[in-house]
Design a protein around this motif. Sequence first.
Motif, PDB file in Angstrom:
ATOM      1  N   ARG A 192      -9.458   1.775  -6.422  1.00 25.61           N
ATOM      2  CA  ARG A 192      -9.793   3.199  -6.254  1.00 25.61           C
ATOM      3  C   ARG A 192     -10.438   3.594  -4.768  1.00 25.61           C
ATOM      4  NH1 ARG A 192     -13.181   3.787 -10.564  1.00 25.61           N
ATOM      5  NH2 ARG A 192     -11.622   3.714 -11.957  1.00 25.61           N
ATOM      6  N   GLU A 193     -11.375   2.725  -4.354  1.00 25.28           N
ATOM      7  CA  GLU A 193     -11.957   3.024  -3.066  1.00 25.28           C
ATOM      8  C   GLU A 193     -10.889   3.012  -1.926  1.00 25.28           C
ATOM      9  OE1 GLU A 193     -16.205   1.753  -4.486  1.00 25.28           O
ATOM     10  OE2 GLU A 193     -15.197   0.582  -2.935  1.00 25.28           O
ATOM     11  N   LEU A 194     -10.166   1.742  -1.948  1.00 23.00           N
ATOM     12  CA  LEU A 194      -9.008   1.599  -0.847  1.00 23.00           C
ATOM     13  C   LEU A 194      -7.880   2.546  -1.193  1.00 23.00           C
ATOM     14  CD1 LEU A 194      -9.092  -2.326  -1.222  1.00 23.00           C
ATOM     15  CD2 LEU A 194      -9.347  -1.297   0.686  1.00 23.00           C
ATOM     16  N   ARG A 195      -7.594   2.958  -2.120  1.00 16.45           N
ATOM     17  CA  ARG A 195      -6.422   3.946  -2.177  1.00 16.45           C
ATOM     18  C   ARG A 195      -6.973   5.233  -1.567  1.00 16.45           C
ATOM     19  NH1 ARG A 195      -5.277   2.265  -8.111  1.00 16.45           N
ATOM     20  NH2 ARG A 195      -3.187   1.560  -8.148  1.00 16.45           N
ATOM     21  N   ALA A 196      -8.178   5.669  -1.778  1.00 12.74           N
ATOM     22  CA  ALA A 196      -8.907   7.087  -1.427  1.00 12.74           C
ATOM     23  C   ALA A 196      -8.978   6.814   0.071  1.00 12.74           C
ATOM     24  CB  ALA A 196      -9.987   7.146  -2.034  1.00 12.74           C
ATOM     25  N   GLN A 197      -9.559   5.528   0.564  1.00  9.11           N
ATOM     26  CA  GLN A 197      -9.505   5.247   2.226  1.00  9.11           C
ATOM     27  C   GLN A 197      -8.121   5.445   2.765  1.00  9.11           C
ATOM     28  OE1 GLN A 197     -11.451   1.702   3.312  1.00  9.11           O
ATOM     29  NE2 GLN A 197     -13.254   2.248   1.949  1.00  9.11           N
ATOM     30  N   LEU A 198      -7.139   4.815   2.070  1.00  8.85           N
ATOM     31  CA  LEU A 198      -5.710   4.988   2.792  1.00  8.85           C
ATOM     32  C   LEU A 198      -5.137   6.340   2.827  1.00  8.85           C
ATOM     33  CD1 LEU A 198      -3.550   3.019   3.750  1.00  8.85           C
ATOM     34  CD2 LEU A 198      -2.711   2.982   1.712  1.00  8.85           C
ATOM     35  N   THR A 199      -5.436   7.292   1.936  1.00  6.61           N
ATOM     36  CA  THR A 199      -4.947   8.532   1.814  1.00  6.61           C
ATOM     37  C   THR A 199      -5.666   9.471   2.929  1.00  6.61           C
ATOM     38  OG1 THR A 199      -4.649   8.310  -0.536  1.00  6.61           O
ATOM     39  CG2 THR A 199      -5.008  10.611   0.380  1.00  6.61           C
ATOM     40  N   ALA A 200      -6.933   9.141   3.093  1.00  6.34           N
ATOM     41  CA  ALA A 200      -7.759   9.682   4.170  1.00  6.34           C
ATOM     42  C   ALA A 200      -7.380   9.421   5.772  1.00  6.34           C
ATOM     43  CB  ALA A 200      -9.282   9.290   3.912  1.00  6.34           C
ATOM     44  N   LEU A 201      -7.079   8.021   5.633  1.00  6.48           N
ATOM     45  CA  LEU A 201      -6.405   7.469   6.838  1.00  6.48           C
ATOM     46  C   LEU A 201      -5.134   7.939   7.244  1.00  6.48           C
ATOM     47  CD1 LEU A 201      -7.385   5.434   9.280  1.00  6.48           C
ATOM     48  CD2 LEU A 201      -6.580   3.622   7.749  1.00  6.48           C
ATOM     49  N   ARG A 202      -4.184   8.125   6.295  1.00  2.00           N
ATOM     50  CA  ARG A 202      -3.008   8.658   6.525  1.00  2.00           C
ATOM     51  C   ARG A 202      -3.283  10.046   6.956  1.00  2.00           C
ATOM     52  NH1 ARG A 202      -0.297   5.800   1.380  1.00  2.00           N
ATOM     53  NH2 ARG A 202       0.867   4.090   2.629  1.00  2.00           N
ATOM     54  N   ALA A 203      -4.068  10.874   6.434  1.00  2.91           N
ATOM     55  CA  ALA A 203      -4.162  12.073   6.722  1.00  2.91           C
ATOM     56  C   ALA A 203      -4.704  12.472   8.135  1.00  2.91           C
ATOM     57  CB  ALA A 203      -5.039  12.945   5.839  1.00  2.91           C
ATOM     58  N   ALA A 204      -5.658  11.445   8.779  1.00  2.37           N
ATOM     59  CA  ALA A 204      -6.239  11.655   9.803  1.00  2.37           C
ATOM     60  C   ALA A 204      -5.150  11.138  10.851  1.00  2.37           C
ATOM     61  CB  ALA A 204      -7.435  10.722  10.018  1.00  2.37           C
ATOM     62  N   LEU A 205      -4.374  10.306  10.619  1.00  2.00           N
ATOM     63  CA  LEU A 205      -3.273   9.866  11.354  1.00  2.00           C
ATOM     64  C   LEU A 205      -2.210  10.855  11.733  1.00  2.00           C
ATOM     65  CD1 LEU A 205      -2.996   6.133  10.542  1.00  2.00           C
ATOM     66  CD2 LEU A 205      -3.608   6.810  12.714  1.00  2.00           C
ATOM     67  N   ASP A 206      -1.976  11.454  10.398  1.00  2.00           N
ATOM     68  CA  ASP A 206      -0.962  12.798  10.421  1.00  2.00           C
ATOM     69  C   ASP A 206      -1.553  13.901  11.314  1.00  2.00           C
ATOM     70  OD1 ASP A 206       0.758  11.367   8.915  1.00  2.00           O
ATOM     71  OD2 ASP A 206       0.406  12.645   7.002  1.00  2.00           O
ATOM     72  N   ALA A 207      -2.755  14.186  11.310  1.00  2.00           N
ATOM     73  CA  ALA A 207      -3.347  15.328  11.811  1.00  2.00           C
ATOM     74  C   ALA A 207      -3.456  14.955  13.496  1.00  2.00           C
ATOM     75  CB  ALA A 207      -4.668  15.613  11.429  1.00  2.00           C
ATOM     76  N   LEU A 212       1.637  -2.542  -0.850  1.00  2.00           N
ATOM     77  CA  LEU A 212       0.283  -2.482  -1.299  1.00  2.00           C
ATOM     78  C   LEU A 212       0.241  -1.711  -2.933  1.00  2.00           C
ATOM     79  CD1 LEU A 212      -2.441  -3.871  -0.562  1.00  2.00           C
ATOM     80  CD2 LEU A 212      -2.941  -1.640   0.428  1.00  2.00           C
ATOM     81  N   GLU A 213       0.676  -0.555  -3.007  1.00  2.00           N
ATOM     82  CA  GLU A 213       0.501  -0.048  -4.189  1.00  2.00           C
ATOM     83  C   GLU A 213       1.092  -0.751  -5.212  1.00  2.00           C
ATOM     84  OE1 GLU A 213      -0.681   2.593  -7.132  1.00  2.00           O
ATOM     85  OE2 GLU A 213      -1.623   2.393  -5.228  1.00  2.00           O
ATOM     86  N   GLU A 214       2.190  -1.254  -5.183  1.00  2.00           N
ATOM     87  CA  GLU A 214       2.955  -2.286  -6.063  1.00  2.00           C
ATOM     88  C   GLU A 214       2.131  -3.403  -6.721  1.00  2.00           C
ATOM     89  OE1 GLU A 214       7.013  -4.516  -5.833  1.00  2.00           O
ATOM     90  OE2 GLU A 214       6.840  -2.754  -4.483  1.00  2.00           O
ATOM     91  N   HIS A 215       1.414  -3.898  -5.328  1.00  2.00           N
ATOM     92  CA  HIS A 215       0.609  -4.985  -5.606  1.00  2.00           C
ATOM     93  C   HIS A 215      -0.778  -4.590  -6.606  1.00  2.00           C
ATOM     94  CE1 HIS A 215      -1.829  -8.676  -4.848  1.00  2.00           C
ATOM     95  NE2 HIS A 215      -3.007  -7.945  -4.662  1.00  2.00           N
ATOM     96  N   PHE A 216      -1.220  -3.414  -6.424  1.00  2.00           N
ATOM     97  CA  PHE A 216      -2.423  -3.110  -7.035  1.00  2.00           C
ATOM     98  C   PHE A 216      -1.632  -2.754  -8.495  1.00  2.00           C
ATOM     99  CE2 PHE A 216      -4.889  -0.762  -3.456  1.00  2.00           C
ATOM    100  CZ  PHE A 216      -5.147  -1.993  -2.865  1.00  2.00           C
ATOM    101  N   ARG A 217      -0.598  -2.439  -8.646  1.00  2.00           N
ATOM    102  CA  ARG A 217      -0.163  -1.608  -9.768  1.00  2.00           C
ATOM    103  C   ARG A 217       0.029  -3.127 -10.786  1.00  2.00           C
ATOM    104  NH1 ARG A 217      -1.367   2.701 -11.832  1.00  2.00           N
ATOM    105  NH2 ARG A 217      -1.244   4.217 -10.251  1.00  2.00           N
ATOM    106  N   TYR A 218       0.674  -4.047  -9.868  1.00  2.00           N
ATOM    107  CA  TYR A 218       0.882  -5.477 -10.594  1.00  2.00           C
ATOM    108  C   TYR A 218      -0.330  -6.088 -11.389  1.00  2.00           C
ATOM    109  CZ  TYR A 218       3.088  -9.942 -11.649  1.00  2.00           C
ATOM    110  OH  TYR A 218       3.421 -10.977 -12.143  1.00  2.00           O
ATOM    111  N   GLU A 219      -1.428  -5.959 -10.475  1.00  2.00           N
ATOM    112  CA  GLU A 219      -2.719  -6.466 -10.881  1.00  2.00           C
ATOM    113  C   GLU A 219      -3.143  -5.734 -12.072  1.00  2.00           C
ATOM    114  OE1 GLU A 219      -4.561  -8.571  -7.047  1.00  2.00           O
ATOM    115  OE2 GLU A 219      -5.308  -6.639  -7.371  1.00  2.00           O
ATOM    116  N   GLU A 220      -3.015  -4.475 -11.966  1.00  2.00           N
ATOM    117  CA  GLU A 220      -3.577  -3.538 -13.145  1.00  2.00           C
ATOM    118  C   GLU A 220      -3.002  -3.861 -14.375  1.00  2.00           C
ATOM    119  OE1 GLU A 220      -3.761  -0.056 -11.211  1.00  2.00           O
ATOM    120  OE2 GLU A 220      -5.108  -0.487  -9.835  1.00  2.00           O
ATOM    121  N   THR A 221      -1.568  -3.914 -14.306  1.00  2.00           N
ATOM    122  CA  THR A 221      -0.628  -4.272 -15.451  1.00  2.00           C
ATOM    123  C   THR A 221      -0.616  -5.574 -16.023  1.00  2.00           C
ATOM    124  OG1 THR A 221       0.675  -2.348 -14.184  1.00  2.00           O
ATOM    125  CG2 THR A 221       1.765  -3.515 -16.312  1.00  2.00           C
ATOM    126  N   HIS A 222      -0.751  -6.537 -15.046  1.00  2.00           N
ATOM    127  CA  HIS A 222      -0.591  -7.798 -15.774  1.00  2.00           C
ATOM    128  C   HIS A 222      -1.770  -8.784 -15.668  1.00  2.00           C
ATOM    129  CE1 HIS A 222       3.841  -7.366 -15.930  1.00  2.00           C
ATOM    130  NE2 HIS A 222       3.621  -6.768 -14.637  1.00  2.00           N
TER     131      HIS A 222
END
Length: 158
Positions: free
Chosen positions: A21-36, A135-145
């Motif tokens: 959850r934290e890594l997803r939020a950080q990545l979203t914020a980082l992408r937004a900062a890079l876009d800006a 990465l998101e696929e990796h997170f999902r795989y861990e969460e699912t399996h």
Amino acid sequence: MPVPQDIDSQAAGRQLLTGHRELRAQLTALRAALDAADGPAAVRDAGESASLVRQLRERCLEYCLGLHHHHTMEDGAFPVFEQRYPEIAPVIERLREEHRQVAAGLERLGKLVEADDGEDVTWLRAELERTVASLEEHFRYEETHLLPALGVTVPPAV
Ligand SMILES: [Fe+2]
Ligand SMILES: [Fe+2]
């Protein structure tokens, strides 16, 4: 390295989920900062721009470090999970391999960021995206399996 045998699987699983959850939020914020920083409104003087790019490089490195710690923690717990839940050994082997791939990408990105002293963030965004592409696929795989085997139920939208 000795592996602690007294790991509480469920607590470790919950910690893993919090990390995602934290890594997803950080990545979203980082992408937004890079876009800006890269967008059309990004008109600054040279000094301001250099300082912003420096900050973004630092944030990228911070993110990489956080992701590295997360995977190191998981790698440390995997041998215990394999012993307790041998039925998910193939899942864990796949996760280990994905960790190796991410680690190689993170190392490459870290070196590029440290070597760069330019004022451009376009390449930084592209390299970050390349590094975290699956990465998101990796997170999902861990969460699912992995998590269900540890007794952790993943809420529908994490
Ligand atoms: Fe992982
Ligand atoms: Fe994870």
